[in-house]
Design an enzyme around this catalytic site. Structure first.
Site, PDB file in Angstrom:
ATOM      1  N   TYR A   1       0.835  -1.207   0.000  1.00 15.17           N
ATOM      2  CA  TYR A   1       0.000   0.000   0.000  1.00 15.17           C
ATOM      3  C   TYR A   1       0.863   1.247   0.000  1.00 15.17           C
ATOM      4  CZ  TYR A   1      -5.003  -0.258  -0.163  1.00 15.17           C
ATOM      5  OH  TYR A   1      -6.273  -0.360  -0.629  1.00 15.17           O
TER       6      TYR A   1
ATOM      7  N   GLU B   1      -0.537   4.777  -0.533  1.00 12.91           N
ATOM      8  CA  GLU B   1      -1.353   5.992  -0.713  1.00 12.91           C
ATOM      9  C   GLU B   1      -0.488   7.225  -0.500  1.00 12.91           C
ATOM     10  OE1 GLU B   1      -4.581   5.439   1.994  1.00 12.91           O
ATOM     11  OE2 GLU B   1      -5.788   4.390   0.511  1.00 12.91           O
TER      12      GLU B   1
ATOM     13  N   ASP C   1      -5.814  14.155 -25.279  1.00 13.51           N
ATOM     14  CA  ASP C   1      -5.947  12.750 -24.873  1.00 13.51           C
ATOM     15  C   ASP C   1      -5.260  11.908 -25.943  1.00 13.51           C
ATOM     16  OD1 ASP C   1      -6.709  10.161 -24.386  1.00 13.51           O
ATOM     17  OD2 ASP C   1      -8.836  10.606 -24.086  1.00 13.51           O
TER      18      ASP C   1
ATOM     19  N   THR D   1      -3.275   6.474 -22.093  1.00  9.19           N
ATOM     20  CA  THR D   1      -3.158   5.097 -21.625  1.00  9.19           C
ATOM     21  C   THR D   1      -1.721   4.659 -21.877  1.00  9.19           C
ATOM     22  OG1 THR D   1      -3.771   4.233 -23.781  1.00  9.19           O
ATOM     23  CG2 THR D   1      -5.557   4.512 -22.187  1.00  9.19           C
TER      24      THR D   1
ATOM     25  N   LYS E   1      -1.717   0.988 -25.396  1.00  9.65           N
ATOM     26  CA  LYS E   1      -2.090   0.977 -26.822  1.00  9.65           C
ATOM     27  C   LYS E   1      -0.799   1.049 -27.654  1.00  9.65           C
ATOM     28  CE  LYS E   1      -6.643   2.560 -25.526  1.00  9.65           C
ATOM     29  NZ  LYS E   1      -7.711   3.580 -25.617  1.00  9.65           N
TER      30      LYS E   1
ATOM     31  N   ARG F   1      -1.652  -2.382 -18.822  1.00  7.62           N
ATOM     32  CA  ARG F   1      -2.986  -1.772 -18.953  1.00  7.62           C
ATOM     33  C   ARG F   1      -3.123  -0.680 -17.897  1.00  7.62           C
ATOM     34  NH1 ARG F   1      -7.277  -2.660 -21.681  1.00  7.62           N
ATOM     35  NH2 ARG F   1      -5.941  -4.013 -22.878  1.00  7.62           N
TER      36      ARG F   1
END
Ligand code: PLP
Length: 409
Positions: free
Chosen positions: A46, A48, A196, A222, A225, A231
């Site tokens: 974790y 955060e 984008d 992303t 691609k 991903r």
């Protein structure tokens, strides 16, 4: 279903990817090293917060990995960290866009983006998506005659609508995007510009597509691609907007980052700096152009009658089938594509008139112009002979033989 069965299915899916032609424009093959980074105990941790400012202890190594990924993200686009900031925590392209909207705007603000039917993404204001529900989206489209942007028209709509933000970027646009012009249009009404680049990030890094920097205020992408990574996603923004973007991702939208994916992004970014990556991106565009010409020679109609990037869009209206039927026929021959809206599509989104075909994944496997010509001929044969099931079975066999020559991993 037991664990063994799940692993069996993973093997079957891996074989499907090996034995078929993956021509879905948004898909690619991540490298073995990217896959290796994802399957590590980093997933257990974790973290955060951000490097140096975590809510849990034990993040000394994670901090180094995330800081490296941020630095590499800027390096890929030739940016310095004095003027630009990278956030590598978004879980997906959609959450990156949501963070950009929520971080820089207020719900209800007006955003101008590309019409969904003309190639815009769901997160560019679709009524079934958070974007269309939370923000007041207005849309520009392409010129109905050319299938390309008319920048004068976009400038006119901008002057009329006075949006707070302009989004440029697409999922199914085959031409180069003139980010410089979009920047000037946004500046004319003091709007923020969001680029984008989810689909074309790899092409931009390899300089086969113009860069949105320094024209955009914020760039979302992303990583899976054309960029060929895990991903996931990232955001790069002007340094002056860094706090707003970081807060929107955490604590605004997400909890802990996916550290195994952050590591995979760092590996992917490093790979994207290589000469081989740049060569492959050039070949991706060349392959798409060879495919486009072959399809045109075989009598098929393409939106904008050409491509300048990694994808082509077949207009099926003059064929005896819908885009969805076309994509399903191709899938029977192990050629995977997707049905897609075409600009001003008279049909419905569920059964649209276009087929979107991309070359990034096959280029990663090493296929070149010769194979593209062959595949273009197969695609045309199948679409021109929808009743011929035997033909599809024969082509499936040929696809199998072809893919054997290009092993995946
Ligand atoms: C793929 C894509 C996205 C969304 O990415 P996900 O990771 O699937 O959420 C956003 N914008 C554009 C232009 C895309 O092509």
């Amino acid at each position: 279903m037991n664990k063994q069965k799940i692993f069996q299915l993973i093997t079957q899916e891996t074989k499907r990817q090996q034995n078929s032609l993956v021509m879905i424009a948004s898909e690619n093959y991540a490298s073995s090293n990217v896959l290796k980074a994802m399957g590590t105990p980093l997933s257990n941790k974790y973290s955060e917060g951000y490097p140096g400012k975590r809510y849990y202890t034990g993040n000394q190594f994670i901090d180094e990995i995330e800081t490296a990924a941020q630095a590499l993200a800027l390096k890929m686009f030739g940016l310095n960290d004095k003027n630009w900031h990278a956030n590598v925590q978004p879980h997906s392209g959609s959450s990156a866009n949501l963070a950009a909207y929520l971080g820089l705007l207020k719900p209800g603000d007006k955003i101008l983006a590309l019409d969904l039917g003309a190639g815009g993404h769901l997160t560019h204001g679709s009524p079934v998506n958070f974007s269309g529900q939370l923000f007041n989206f207005v849309h520009y489209s392409v010129n109905p005659r050319t299938g390309k942007f008319n920048y004068q028209e976009i400038a006119r709509i901008t002057k009329r609508e006075k949006p707070k933000m302009i989004v440029c970027g697409a999922t199914a646009y085959t031409q180069k995007i003139n980010f410089k012009k979009f920047g000037a249009i946004a500046a004319s009404v003091n709007a923020l510009m969001l680029a984008d680049i989810a689909h074309i990030a790899g092409l931009i890094i390899a300089k086969v597509h113009p860069s949105p920097f320094p024209y955009a205020d914020v760039v979302t992408s992303t990583t899976h691609k054309t960029l060929r990574g895990p991903r996931s996603a990232f955001i790069i923004c002007k340094k002056t907007l860094a706090k707003q973007i970081d807060r929107a991702i955490f604590p605004g939208l997400q909890g802990g980052p996916q550290n195994h994916i952050t590591a995979a992004k760092a590996v992917c970014f490093q790979e994207a700096l290589s000469a081989k990556f740049a060569r492959d991106q050039k070949q991706t565009v060349k392959n798409a152009q060879t495919l486009a010409q072959t399809l045109i020679d075989q009598g098929l109609k393409l939106v904008a009658e050409s491509t300048e990037n990694h994808l082509v869009l077949i207009d099926c209206q003059n064929l005896n089938l819908s885009g969805k039927q076309g994509a399903e026929l191709l899938a029977e021959a192990a050629i995977y594509t997707n049905a897609n809206m075409i600009p001003f599509d008279p049909a419905t989104p569920l059964n649209p008139s276009g087929i979107r075909i991309g070359t990034p994944a096959l280029t990663t496997r090493g296929l070149k112009d010769k194979e593209m010509k062959q595949i273009g001929q197969w695609i045309a044969q199948i679409l021109h002979n929808p009743a011929d099931q035997k033909l599809r079975q024969q082509i499936k066999q040929k696809v199998f033989h072809l893919t054997k020559k290009f092993p995946l991993y």
